[in-house]
Motif scaffolding. Structure first.
Motif, short mmCIF file in Angstrom:
data_model
loop_
_atom_site.label_atom_id
_atom_site.label_comp_id
_atom_site.label_asym_id
_atom_site.label_seq_id
_atom_site.Cartn_x
_atom_site.Cartn_y
_atom_site.Cartn_z
N TRP A 36 -37.84 16.10 -21.44
CA TRP A 36 -37.88 14.65 -21.25
C TRP A 36 -37.99 14.37 -19.75
O TRP A 36 -37.21 14.92 -18.96
CB TRP A 36 -36.63 13.98 -21.79
N PHE A 37 -38.95 13.54 -19.40
CA PHE A 37 -39.10 13.03 -18.04
C PHE A 37 -38.85 11.53 -18.09
O PHE A 37 -38.91 10.89 -19.13
CB PHE A 37 -40.53 13.27 -17.52
N GLU A 44 -41.76 8.99 -8.25
CA GLU A 44 -42.32 10.13 -8.97
C GLU A 44 -41.61 10.31 -10.31
O GLU A 44 -40.44 9.94 -10.45
CB GLU A 44 -42.18 11.40 -8.12
N ARG A 45 -42.33 10.91 -11.23
CA ARG A 45 -41.75 11.22 -12.53
C ARG A 45 -40.65 12.27 -12.33
O ARG A 45 -40.84 13.26 -11.63
CB ARG A 45 -42.84 11.74 -13.46
N GLU A 46 -39.52 12.06 -12.98
CA GLU A 46 -38.33 12.91 -12.79
C GLU A 46 -38.01 13.66 -14.07
O GLU A 46 -37.97 13.07 -15.16
CB GLU A 46 -37.13 12.01 -12.42
N LEU A 47 -37.78 14.97 -13.94
CA LEU A 47 -37.35 15.75 -15.10
C LEU A 47 -35.90 15.42 -15.42
O LEU A 47 -35.03 15.54 -14.56
CB LEU A 47 -37.50 17.24 -14.81
N THR A 60 -30.73 17.25 -15.47
CA THR A 60 -30.58 16.84 -14.10
C THR A 60 -29.15 16.36 -13.89
O THR A 60 -28.49 15.87 -14.82
CB THR A 60 -31.60 15.73 -13.75
N GLU A 61 -28.67 16.51 -12.67
CA GLU A 61 -27.24 16.28 -12.39
C GLU A 61 -26.77 14.89 -12.80
O GLU A 61 -25.67 14.73 -13.32
CB GLU A 61 -26.98 16.51 -10.91
N VAL A 92 -39.26 4.37 -17.84
CA VAL A 92 -40.07 4.79 -18.99
C VAL A 92 -39.80 6.27 -19.20
O VAL A 92 -39.89 7.07 -18.26
CB VAL A 92 -41.57 4.54 -18.76
N TYR A 93 -39.46 6.64 -20.42
CA TYR A 93 -39.11 8.01 -20.76
C TYR A 93 -40.28 8.67 -21.49
O TYR A 93 -40.85 8.08 -22.42
CB TYR A 93 -37.85 8.06 -21.61
N TYR A 94 -40.60 9.89 -21.05
CA TYR A 94 -41.75 10.61 -21.59
C TYR A 94 -41.32 11.96 -22.14
O TYR A 94 -40.55 12.70 -21.50
CB TYR A 94 -42.78 10.88 -20.50
#
Length: 115
Positions: A36-37, A44-47, A60-61, A92-94
């Motif tokens: 999920w990003f 920027e898109r974040e993991l 992610t923390e 927005v979640y991808y």
């Protein structure tokens, strides 16, 4: 053809919960690490989280202890349970998979955390 379709996004108050789903097709789902990003306009898109074929999870923390990633290899579904949501989770979640040297994303689902 790889296809990822996210759902479950909504407007929720701080402290609330949501469960995102991703329906995957076109791949042998159980073999691949799924992710999920999230993305906020202008950033920027974040993991956010990942789960591999052995169900090993990474986060992610900023979401550790609040979000849980899971998968259903029978129905080819990826999930993200989000608890204790904060305004900073608005994005927005991808859903994502890396397949044959390409990164695939779905169309995304909007999560808005606001009072």
């Amino acid at each position: 053809q790889v296809r990822l379709v996210e759902s479950g996004g909504n407007l929720v108050q701080p402290g609330g919960s949501l469960r995102l789903s991703c329906a995957a097709s076109g791949i042998n789902f159980k073999l691949y690490t799924m992710r999920w990003f999230r993305q906020v306009p202008g950033k920027e898109r974040e993991l956010v989280a990942s789960i591999d074929s052995g169900h090993n999870q990474n986060y992610t923390e900023s979401v550790k202890g609040r979000f849980t990633i899971s998968r259903d290899n029978v129905w080819n579904r990826l999930y993200l349970q989000m608890n204790n949501l904060k305004a900073d989770d608005t994005a927005v979640y991808y859903c994502n998979v890396a397949y044959r040297s390409r990164m695939y994303y779905g169309q995304g689902t909007q999560v808005t955390v606001s009072a």
